[in-house]
Design a protein around this motif. Structure first.
Motif, PDB file in Angstrom:
ATOM      1  N   ARG A 140     -29.041 -23.274  -5.867  1.00 52.44           N
ATOM      2  CA  ARG A 140     -30.325 -22.573  -5.966  1.00 52.44           C
ATOM      3  C   ARG A 140     -31.481 -23.485  -5.559  1.00 52.44           C
ATOM      4  O   ARG A 140     -31.398 -24.714  -5.695  1.00 52.44           O
ATOM      5  CB  ARG A 140     -30.550 -22.095  -7.399  1.00 52.44           C
ATOM      6  N   SER A 194     -34.165 -23.829  -7.142  1.00 53.99           N
ATOM      7  CA  SER A 194     -34.657 -24.501  -8.351  1.00 53.99           C
ATOM      8  C   SER A 194     -33.835 -25.750  -8.650  1.00 53.99           C
ATOM      9  O   SER A 194     -34.365 -26.764  -9.115  1.00 53.99           O
ATOM     10  CB  SER A 194     -34.617 -23.544  -9.547  1.00 53.99           C
ATOM     11  N   GLN A 226     -34.997 -28.436  -6.306  1.00 55.00           N
ATOM     12  CA  GLN A 226     -36.251 -29.032  -6.753  1.00 55.00           C
ATOM     13  C   GLN A 226     -36.017 -30.009  -7.895  1.00 55.00           C
ATOM     14  O   GLN A 226     -36.658 -31.069  -7.975  1.00 55.00           O
ATOM     15  CB  GLN A 226     -37.231 -27.929  -7.180  1.00 55.00           C
ATOM     16  N   SER A 227     -35.082 -29.683  -8.794  1.00 57.90           N
ATOM     17  CA  SER A 227     -34.720 -30.612  -9.874  1.00 57.90           C
ATOM     18  C   SER A 227     -34.141 -31.899  -9.301  1.00 57.90           C
ATOM     19  O   SER A 227     -34.405 -32.998  -9.809  1.00 57.90           O
ATOM     20  CB  SER A 227     -33.709 -29.964 -10.817  1.00 57.90           C
TER      21      SER A 227
END
Length: 374
Positions: free
Chosen positions: A57, A59, A62-63
């Protein structure tokens, strides 16, 4: 000491099982050594496909970009064999490396004395093996253009892949190798095929010039890739750090991984460039894969995952003493005679994943206790 931001991606197959043991080592470091981790866990690979329809994903990506380092398990398995090519579990790993610009793959090949008989190579040749292969992992023939399969006028087909390297790409991975060598035995062997490939000739010229400009204190030698493969089997002790391109690095690191006798023992790291604030981004993973045939049986060897965590401590967090402590604990457990199924030999005690992980923790406790005056 500020908390170290760590993204944990256990993945598929035996990934969650071996990652649990590495996580317990991290907890031990927090408790006994005062190292604070800010740990984020997420799904990746097949597990993410099942939950979200995609192997990685945005997200999660980004992590990964926000983390100081990534501890990765493994991805893939027959369950996801019918996925479209661009939605395979392995795409997660490739996208992470690409988006984070992780270009230097580090593959150590180390022979632990207690496992010397597990090697297919004679003990007198393999004893003391400690080779680091630095593989350029973001360029070369795997990424060069043009590429593809085309249909010719006569109806036959032609497959095309292009080997491409720039000065910048060669210099940045060579710097990693030279810097590593300075902390080891100060010897780099640069490997290519300059006798038949222009990209290999450029590789040799660029590495030589960089050595003369910035690393004259490090011994540099050059070797053709086919000869290097032979020499790794014939006399691996001659090597310290090997630096090479993507294709040859793929082949040579797989060859070197067989020398110690078990894939379940070998960690790896893929590093990027050091940032302006001093961080060294990296993704750390064992090389054994997801092993779906033994997933859930409790038989997996967690030592490669634990040793990958040790590499993370050394390279991304500059915690050399703690990394060496973990490596010594693993060696101590092996010397005690404990073995998982993949490294089992006559006269040894066969144990499962959790017992092996617990043994590493006990060995760490013993080592720390022995350093404290009574």
């Amino acid at each position: 000491m500020p908390k170290k931001k760590l993204l944990v991606l256990a993945g598929d197959g035996i990934g969650p099982e071996v990652m649990r043991e590495a996580g317990l080592v991290a907890s031990w470091l927090e408790r006994e050594r005062g190292i604070s981790f800010d740990i984020t866990e997420d799904l990746v690979g097949g597990a993410a496909i099942d939950a979200f329809g995609t192997p990685l994903r945005d997200s999660t990506l980004q992590s990964a970009k926000a983390a100081d380092a990534i501890l990765f398990g493994s991805v893939g398995g027959p369950k996801w064999a019918d996925q479209p090519f661009d939605n395979r579990p392995e795409v997660a790993l490739l996208r992470l490396r690409g988006e984070l610009d992780l270009f230097a793959n580090l593959r150590p090949s180390i022979a632990f004395d207690p496992l010397i008989d597990a090697s297919p190579i004679k003990p007198e040749i393999i004893r003391g093996l400690d080779v680091m292969i630095v593989r350029e992992s973001a360029g070369g023939v795997y990424f060069g253009h043009p590429r593809g399969i085309e249909t010719l006028e006569d109806g036959s087909q032609r497959g095309i892949n292009t080997e491409v390297y720039t000065t910048r790409e060669i210099e940045r991975v060579a710097r990693v190798a030279f810097e590593l060598a300075r902390k080891r035995n100060n010897h780099v062997t640069s490997v290519e095929k300059c006798n038949v490939m222009e990209s290999g000739l450029l590789w040799k010229q660029v590495v030589t010039a960089l050595h003369e400009r910035e690393y004259p204190d490090v011994t540099l030698s050059h070797m053709l890739a086919d000869n290097c493969a032979m020499q790794l089997v014939k006399k691996p002790s001659q090597f310290d750090v090997i630096v090479t391109g993507n294709l040859f690095g793929d082949l040579l690191s797989d060859l070197a991984s067989v020398l110690p006798g078990s894939l379940g023992m070998l960690p790896s790291a893929t590093l990027g460039a050091r940032t302006s604030d001093g961080r060294l981004p990296g993704l750390y993973e064992p090389i054994h894969g997801s092993a779906p045939d033994i997933a859930g049986t409790g038989a997996a060897n967690p030592l490669a995952q634990i040793l990958s965590f040790a590499m993370l401590l050394r390279y991304s967090f500059d915690l050399e003493e703690d990394a060496a402590l973990i490596e010594a604990a693993v060696a101590g457990v092996l010397a005690s005679g404990l073995r998982t199924a993949d490294i089992m030999s006559p006269g040894m005690a066969r144990v499962g994943t959790r017992v092996m992980g617990e043994a590493v923790l006990r060995e760490l406790d013993k080592m720390v206790a022995s350093r404290i005056p009574a």
